[in-house]
Scaffold this motif. Structure first.
Motif, PDB file in Angstrom:
ATOM      1  N   PHE A 298      31.539  40.339  38.494  1.00 50.62           N
ATOM      2  CA  PHE A 298      31.438  39.239  37.536  1.00 50.62           C
ATOM      3  C   PHE A 298      32.422  39.378  36.373  1.00 50.62           C
ATOM      4  CE2 PHE A 298      27.319  38.815  39.642  1.00 50.62           C
ATOM      5  CZ  PHE A 298      27.250  37.447  39.787  1.00 50.62           C
ATOM      6  N   GLY A 299      32.766  40.609  36.018  1.00 56.59           N
ATOM      7  CA  GLY A 299      33.666  40.814  34.888  1.00 56.59           C
ATOM      8  C   GLY A 299      35.130  40.839  35.245  1.00 56.59           C
ATOM      9  N   PHE A 300      35.437  41.105  36.525  1.00 56.56           N
ATOM     10  CA  PHE A 300      36.854  41.252  36.884  1.00 56.56           C
ATOM     11  C   PHE A 300      37.255  40.464  38.127  1.00 56.56           C
ATOM     12  CE2 PHE A 300      40.181  43.619  39.241  1.00 56.56           C
ATOM     13  CZ  PHE A 300      41.217  43.445  38.343  1.00 56.56           C
ATOM     14  N   PHE A 301      36.588  40.702  39.253  1.00 63.86           N
ATOM     15  CA  PHE A 301      37.066  40.145  40.521  1.00 63.86           C
ATOM     16  C   PHE A 301      36.967  38.619  40.576  1.00 63.86           C
ATOM     17  CE2 PHE A 301      36.263  44.521  42.177  1.00 63.86           C
ATOM     18  CZ  PHE A 301      37.572  44.782  42.542  1.00 63.86           C
ATOM     19  N   ILE A 302      35.886  38.040  40.085  1.00 63.87           N
ATOM     20  CA  ILE A 302      35.758  36.576  40.134  1.00 63.87           C
ATOM     21  C   ILE A 302      36.836  35.895  39.286  1.00 63.87           C
ATOM     22  CG2 ILE A 302      34.285  34.638  39.447  1.00 63.87           C
ATOM     23  CD1 ILE A 302      31.906  36.155  40.522  1.00 63.87           C
ATOM     24  N   PRO A 303      37.035  36.291  38.014  1.00 63.77           N
ATOM     25  CA  PRO A 303      38.151  35.681  37.262  1.00 63.77           C
ATOM     26  C   PRO A 303      39.503  35.925  37.900  1.00 63.77           C
ATOM     27  CG  PRO A 303      36.647  36.822  35.775  1.00 63.77           C
ATOM     28  CD  PRO A 303      36.232  37.191  37.153  1.00 63.77           C
TER      29      PRO A 303
END
Length: 539
Positions: free
Chosen positions: A283-288
């Motif tokens: 949620f903090g890195f891969f999705i963005p």
């Protein structure tokens, strides 16, 4: 001794340069304001309420997620742990405003998550982004504390028959609390400093109010007063952290702290722990990151790669120049106290580091007022002499210049360069200064011939840390940048604010890639420092 007095004067001058913007900010609070009465009676209560809401829920989530991840990574050994050890830091490389644009695109019409939730906005959306983007402040601080000092406490508790749950609640949490709360306070400062994400998500705060007062209403006095209220909020946050810490501490019975020996977990439990830790990374890195990549592969965006190269170059030149200046100043701030065995010189050297606890918008308003005052004074003194020769007045000299912007970066982030360099100086000590003095060599020779070669690794580490923070800074850059000048942060924000998300994606992607690269280099340097330290202890 007279030779050393010159170094003390240098220290005093450097400290004053870092303090002057705050003095300018205080002096501006008493100027007249046309809009303050209206703002204080209408939107100010909303700014206060919204900022407190964001602080309360974001810090609760950041503290909880950071301590849990620190405990799992320190206490257990499980599949993919070496990979997650690196990946858990990556959310720190993604600016919150970029995450906001990415998630908003996912929930917009045509986005992947639109059927689930048709809108991603408001304070709860901001809290979500803050939790998964800022938990690293708590995670890194808590894990360092637990990994260094937790071994003997955990071993003792295990001998007393404590369960894993009791270990976490009654041993790990109290042990991590001082460091975790310190990390949470830094995360709180970032929450108060955020502008891009909150503006885009439609959330009011002190920082959005500062921008509205200055850019929309043109009232610098109202902006300064809002800045001081924001600074007061940060002061209360810091005071609360110091109060809860008090004189709390612990001692280790051995000569050296006992590290935690990880407990091997395999099978379903190991897979479950891996999945739990993949949660914040996703949620903090891969999705963005995946959303930015998806937008960036659009063939129609190839035409702006020239613009991307120019803005990336401008950003790198600015931030690298500021990083070099930051390391140079930090080397001086760390060296001068060695000449006087600490004391008042040590306090003066650490004073500029307080800027790290001040939101960028506050520093920007102080620097702006100081630069405007300097321009006004210079024009008043020299225009009668120079205007007849030039045929026009001097005009603005400092205001809206890259020098002022770089100087503001120094005030905001000098602490991240000073701390590793000061730690290195402490490890080396001042013995070489005294040894050089017995051979007739002064402090200048000691600094350049002895200490600088020994400080190469610490200087590189300090410069990288400064670069990582400065390249992402948005509010300060938006306020102080020269006319028609953009960085990766400002152009990403402006394009996304116009809902040109696909055009903003390549600029945001470069920003994230630089952050990830710098983060990996920082971790490699940190591991190298630990190996060197361990080798020294064995020797």
């Amino acid at each position: 001794m007279s030779n050393r007095r010159g170094w003390l004067i240098v220290l005093i001058v450097l400290t004053l340069l870092f303090v002057l913007p705050f003095a300018a900010l205080l002096s501006g609070v008493f100027s007249s304001s046309d809009t303050w009465g209206h703002l204080s009676s209408t939107v100010l209560p909303r700014y206060i309420g919204s900022s407190l809401f964001l602080l309360l829920f974001s810090l609760f989530g950041v503290y909880s997620l950071g301590t849990v991840t620190a405990w799992i990574m320190t206490r257990y050994s499980f599949p993919l742990k070496p990979v997650l050890e690196v990946a858990l830091i990556f959310p720190h490389a993604v600016p919150i405003y970029i995450s906001a644009f990415a998630y908003r695109g996912l929930f917009n019409y045509g986005g992947l998550f639109h059927p689930i939730m048709p809108d991603f906005s408001g304070p709860w959306a901001a809290v979500f982004l803050f939790i998964f983007g800022l938990y690293t402040y708590v995670y890194l601080a808590a894990r360092a504390m637990l990994a260094t000092f937790g071994g003997q406490f955990i071993d003792t508790a295990l001998m007393l028959g404590k369960s894993e749950g009791a270990l976490f609640r009654r041993v790990a949490l109290p042990l991590m609390r001082p460091a975790a709360v310190g990390g949470a306070v830094l995360a709180g400062v970032e929450v108060l400093n955020e502008y891009g994400a909150l503006k885009y998500l439609g959330v009011e705060s002190f920082t959005t109010g500062i921008f509205r007062a200055w850019f929309s209403l043109g009232d610098i006095t109202a902006a300064i007063r809002l800045s001081l209220l924001l600074l007061l909020t940060v002061g209360i946050l810091l005071a609360a952290e110091k109060l809860q810490r008090g004189k709390a501490g612990f001692t280790s019975s051995g000569r050296n702290p006992s590290p935690v020996i990880p407990l091997k977990i395999r099978g379903i439990k190991g897979t479950l722990l891996t999945a739990v830790l993949l949660f914040p990374v996703t949620f903090g890195f891969f999705i963005p990151l995946l959303q930015l990549l998806f937008w960036s592969i659009d063939a129609s965006l190839l035409q702006q790669w020239g613009k991307l190269a120019v803005i990336t170059t401008d950003t790198l030149v600015l931030t690298l120049s500021a990083s070099v200046a930051a390391v140079s100043i930090a080397l001086l701030l760390g060296f001068i106290p060695l000449l006087f065995n600490g004391g008042i010189s040590g306090s003066l050297a650490s004073l500029p580091s307080l800027g790290y606890a001040v939101p960028g918008a506050v520093i920007a308003m102080g620097v702006m007022r100081l630069s405007i005052s300097a321009d006004f004074t210079i024009n008043r003194l020299f225009n009668p002499l120079i205007s007849p020769l030039r045929g026009e007045p001097l005009g603005l000299i400092f205001s809206g210049s890259l020098i002022v912007l770089a100087g503001a970066y120094l005030i905001r982030f000098i602490a991240v360069s000073y701390k590793p360099i000061a730690s290195a100086y402490t490890s080396i000590g001042g013995v070489y200064v005294d040894s050089a003095a017995t051979m007739g060599r002064g402090p200048i020779a000691s600094f350049f011939k002895i200490y600088l070669p020994l400080m190469k690794r610490a200087s590189l580490f300090a410069g990288i840390l400064f670069f990582l923070d400065a390249i992402k800074e948005l509010p300060l850059t938006m306020i102080l940048r020269p006319f028609n000048y953009d960085t990766l942060a400002t152009v990403t924000y402006e394009l996304a604010s116009d809902e040109r998300l696909k055009e903003a994606a390549p600029f945001g992607l470069i920003l994230v890639a630089l952050g990830v690269g710098v983060t990996i280099i920082t971790m490699m340097l940190s591991k190298g420092n630990r190996k060197v330290t361990q080798g020294e202890k064995k020797a």
